[in-house]
Scaffold this motif. Structure first.
Motif, PDB file in Angstrom:
ATOM      1  N   ILE A  80      27.961  46.303   7.700  1.00 38.04           N
ATOM      2  CA  ILE A  80      26.726  46.731   7.028  1.00 38.04           C
ATOM      3  C   ILE A  80      27.051  47.754   5.928  1.00 38.04           C
ATOM      4  O   ILE A  80      26.413  48.801   5.802  1.00 38.04           O
ATOM      5  N   GLU A 170      26.161  37.310  18.593  1.00 40.88           N
ATOM      6  CA  GLU A 170      25.776  38.701  18.324  1.00 40.88           C
ATOM      7  C   GLU A 170      24.252  38.850  18.274  1.00 40.88           C
ATOM      8  O   GLU A 170      23.693  39.857  18.741  1.00 40.88           O
ATOM      9  N   LYS A 181      33.025  38.266  17.326  1.00 41.89           N
ATOM     10  CA  LYS A 181      33.973  38.584  16.248  1.00 41.89           C
ATOM     11  C   LYS A 181      35.432  38.273  16.577  1.00 41.89           C
ATOM     12  O   LYS A 181      36.223  38.063  15.660  1.00 41.89           O
TER      13      LYS A 181
END
Ligand code: DO4
Ligand code: MG
Length: 293
Positions: A80, A170, A181
């Protein structure tokens, strides 16, 4: 300097492109990058007749096959770090804290999201397949600029990384992040490591993602790294805080290109990620078939 590696009958050979010459490195590429960063001579002999440009398009010529440019002991990710990631990740039905999604909160927070991503044996290189987990129905590529670091957090070079993510896992529950991941084939990088002197300003690089399906462009998106809100230096500072990293660790700096729910990868797709001054990383996509014991 640019570094790449080829596999020949199971052996890895490392090369550097320096002042338009191809040099066969006498040492591990991580050591060569450290020497170069200290302005020391890069050890190896000049090579003639190795057509690396042909290797980039064909992946294999005779018994030579291009592979990942080094073996990172650890790969870490930053999350992010672009506004677009905050928006697209927040579209899912995700946990909120005091009215904000966890992604909105981390975007504004002082502390960045830093997560463990891979070890070398989970990574693939140019021309090698990235993987959709057997238990994922929605997996996305994440095209990212990545940095190779020494143990003190100094940047030794830049590369293209695909932080392949099982987004449905996720989205189901963020506590599943490691499973979304970290798995074999979830991390691709290459084809080169390019040193800082050739990159110049890392905040003015174009990143383009193309997903090719049945020979046609199925998805295309671009961004410039000038849009990165969480700067690389800040990401590194948090990565190495109380956390010793070995030489050759890679940190991938986050994505701004997030294709939607209807643009998930399928077996047989090809993912192409280009970053200016580095090149294009091309990887076929395979879906893992769970082996029942
Ligand atoms: O938890 C989210 C991961 C975000 C990410 O990988 C990115 O922003 O690139
Ligand atoms: Mg990512």
């Amino acid at each position: 300097m640019k570094i790449f590696r080829v596999l020949k009958r199971g052996y890895c050979i490392s090369y550097a492109i320096l002042d338009n010459n191809v040099i066969r490195l006498d040492e591990d590429p991580i050591k060569a990058l450290i020497r170069y960063s200290e302005n020391k001579e890069v050890l190896g002999d000049k090579v003639v007749g190795l057509n690396y440009e042909e290797l980039l398009t064909k992946f294999q010529i005779g018994d030579l096959r291009i592979t990942k440019p080094l073996d990172p002991p650890e790969v870490w990710g930053s999350g992010i770090s672009y506004e677009m990631a905050r928006e697209r990740y927040s579209e899912e039905n995700v946990a909120k804290i005091m009215g904000k999604t966890i992604y909105e909160r981390v975007y504004d927070a002082v502390r960045p999201e830093i997560f463990f991503k891979a070890t070398s044996n989970r990574c693939v290189g140019h021309g090698e397949a990235i993987v959709i987990r057997s238990d994922s129905e929605w997996t996305l590529p994440e095209p990212e600029l990545a940095v190779v670091l020494d143990s003190s957090g100094r940047i030794l070079g830049y590369t293209i990384m695909d932080d392949v993510s099982a987004r449905d896992i996720e989205a189901d529950n963020p506590l599943y992040l490691p499973q979304s991941k970290i798995y074999y084939g979830s991390c691709a990088f290459g084809p080169f490591i390019v040193t800082s002197d050739e990159i110049g300003n890392p905040y003015n690089l174009d990143i383009t993602l193309r997903i090719i399906r049945e020979g046609k462009v199925f998805y295309e998106g671009s961004v410039n790294t000038s849009k990165m809100r969480r700067k690389i230096e800040e990401q590194i500072e948090y990565l190495i805080r109380d956390n010793p990293i070995p030489d050759g660790t890679i940190l991938t700096t986050g994505t701004a290109i997030v294709p939607g729910r209807d643009k998930g990868l399928k077996h047989g797709d090809v993912v192409e990620i280009s970053i200016s001054k580095i090149g294009t990383l091309i990887t076929p996509v395979i879906k893992s078939e769970r082996k029942l014991k």
